[in-house]
Design a protein around this motif. Structure first.
Motif, PDB file in Angstrom:
ATOM      1  N   MET A 137       0.795  -1.219   0.000  1.00 21.28           N
ATOM      2  CA  MET A 137       0.000   0.000   0.000  1.00 21.28           C
ATOM      3  C   MET A 137       0.836   1.283   0.000  1.00 21.28           C
ATOM      4  O   MET A 137       0.309   2.364  -0.264  1.00 21.28           O
ATOM      5  CB  MET A 137      -0.968   0.019   1.200  1.00 21.28           C
ATOM      6  N   ARG A 138       2.140   1.200   0.283  1.00 21.17           N
ATOM      7  CA  ARG A 138       2.965   2.409   0.322  1.00 21.17           C
ATOM      8  C   ARG A 138       4.123   2.343  -0.669  1.00 21.17           C
ATOM      9  O   ARG A 138       5.174   2.947  -0.443  1.00 21.17           O
ATOM     10  CB  ARG A 138       3.498   2.657   1.740  1.00 21.17           C
ATOM     11  N   GLY A 139       3.940   1.612  -1.746  1.00 21.23           N
ATOM     12  CA  GLY A 139       4.945   1.626  -2.801  1.00 21.23           C
ATOM     13  C   GLY A 139       5.731   0.348  -2.978  1.00 21.23           C
ATOM     14  O   GLY A 139       6.344   0.144  -4.039  1.00 21.23           O
ATOM     15  N   ASN A 140       5.774  -0.498  -1.961  1.00 23.86           N
ATOM     16  CA  ASN A 140       6.446  -1.783  -2.120  1.00 23.86           C
ATOM     17  C   ASN A 140       5.601  -2.708  -3.005  1.00 23.86           C
ATOM     18  O   ASN A 140       4.425  -2.447  -3.252  1.00 23.86           O
ATOM     19  CB  ASN A 140       6.668  -2.457  -0.764  1.00 23.86           C
ATOM     20  N   SER A 141       6.202  -3.794  -3.459  1.00 24.09           N
ATOM     21  CA  SER A 141       5.467  -4.786  -4.254  1.00 24.09           C
ATOM     22  C   SER A 141       5.878  -6.175  -3.803  1.00 24.09           C
ATOM     23  O   SER A 141       6.899  -6.347  -3.116  1.00 24.09           O
ATOM     24  CB  SER A 141       5.733  -4.597  -5.745  1.00 24.09           C
TER      25      SER A 141
END
Length: 285
Positions: A157-161
């Motif tokens: 949800m904050r840019g990680n994958s």
């Protein structure tokens, strides 16, 4: 279970950090003393790893283990509240060695991050993504698909994958070649039983994936470990695992895997209550 976790998440997100910690200790003690979740496994593994410790010392460590597991769970349910660099910095300090700080200041170039189910590894991943650069995490699919999907939503949800192991070779190498960061936890048992060595004094499978990626892509390998400060905050200590004398070969991949395995072992021995002893690490020996 999914409904229970959702309800627990609603409750936890209304608590402050200190209330969450006290609540986690109550849950951890209930898991340990009343439910006895994997208690025999935890005590057996602790006793075999630390044969010099008394039953009282083993019991004290086990209490810390269950409290840490409960704390990590509640803090994962609170991850949606972390929305910015500043939010992450209020919970986490990142301290790196000289090699890591040089790489971090450069702001470019790929890297492999290797770590363990230690402290709060999920919070560590989100904090690294917000405070350093976005991270791609190789994750194991959970049996409960609803929980798996929700956890991956939190992770990303904050840019990680996230990617699953079957996608990891192609996607991981492409990511590293394009200057990305690939994160792998390497402390669990390998179902493929591909490689064996010693872990905490007993024969066990050893995961070579992080070593493969670092040497194949010719990128640095860093090991962050997330330890509790005892007040609801954490310190992430990052050290480089040396690869300067290694090349991409089967022998050197095994050597590098041995280096980071020993570094993880050393941290577990220093603060055993923060490792996830509920996993049956030695079931494939």
């Amino acid at each position: 279970m999914f409904v229970i976790l959702n309800l627990l998440g609603v409750i936890v997100r209304k608590l402050d950090r200190h209330q969450t910690r006290r609540f986690a200790f109550l849950i951890g003690d209930f898991m340990h003393r009343v439910l006895g979740i994997r208690r025999g496994l935890v005590y057996r593994n602790l006793s075999l790893t630390f044969p010099d410790k008394s039953p009282d010392e083993i019991r004290r460590i086990a209490t810390g283990v269950y409290r840490n597991v409960a704390s990590a769970l509640l803090e994962v349910l609170s991850l949606p509240l972390i929305r910015s660099h500043e939010d992450a910095a209020a919970l986490v300090d990142i301290e790196g060695d000289a090699a890591f700080e040089e790489w971090r200041l450069a702001g470019t170039g790929g890297a492999v991050i290797v770590s363990a189910h230690y402290g709060n590894w999920e919070l560590m991943a989100m904090a690294c993504g917000l405070m350093i650069r976005p991270v791609t995490i190789i994750v194991k699919r959970l049996r409960n698909r609803l929980i798996d999907r929700r956890l991956n939503e939190y992770r990303s949800m904050r840019g990680n994958s996230v990617i699953y192991p079957y996608q990891s070779v192609r996607e991981g190498l492409r990511l590293l070649q394009n200057g990305g960061i690939l994160a792998i936890l390497v402390d669990q048992s390998d179902p493929d039983e591909a490689n064996f060595s010693e872990f905490l004094g007993r024969r066990a499978t050893v995961l070579h994936g992080a070593a493969f990626f670092a040497l194949r892509a010719k990128v640095p390998l860093f090991m962050p470990m997330c330890t509790s400060n005892g007040d609801g905050r954490y310190t992430i200590t990052v050290n480089q695992i040396d690869t300067s004398d290694l090349s991409f070969s089967k022998e050197d991949v095994a050597t590098l895997a041995s280096r980071y395995t020993k570094a993880i072992e050393a941290q577990i021995r220093r603060r055993p209550e923060e490792w996830f002893w509920l996993h049956d690490r030695w079931k494939r020996s």
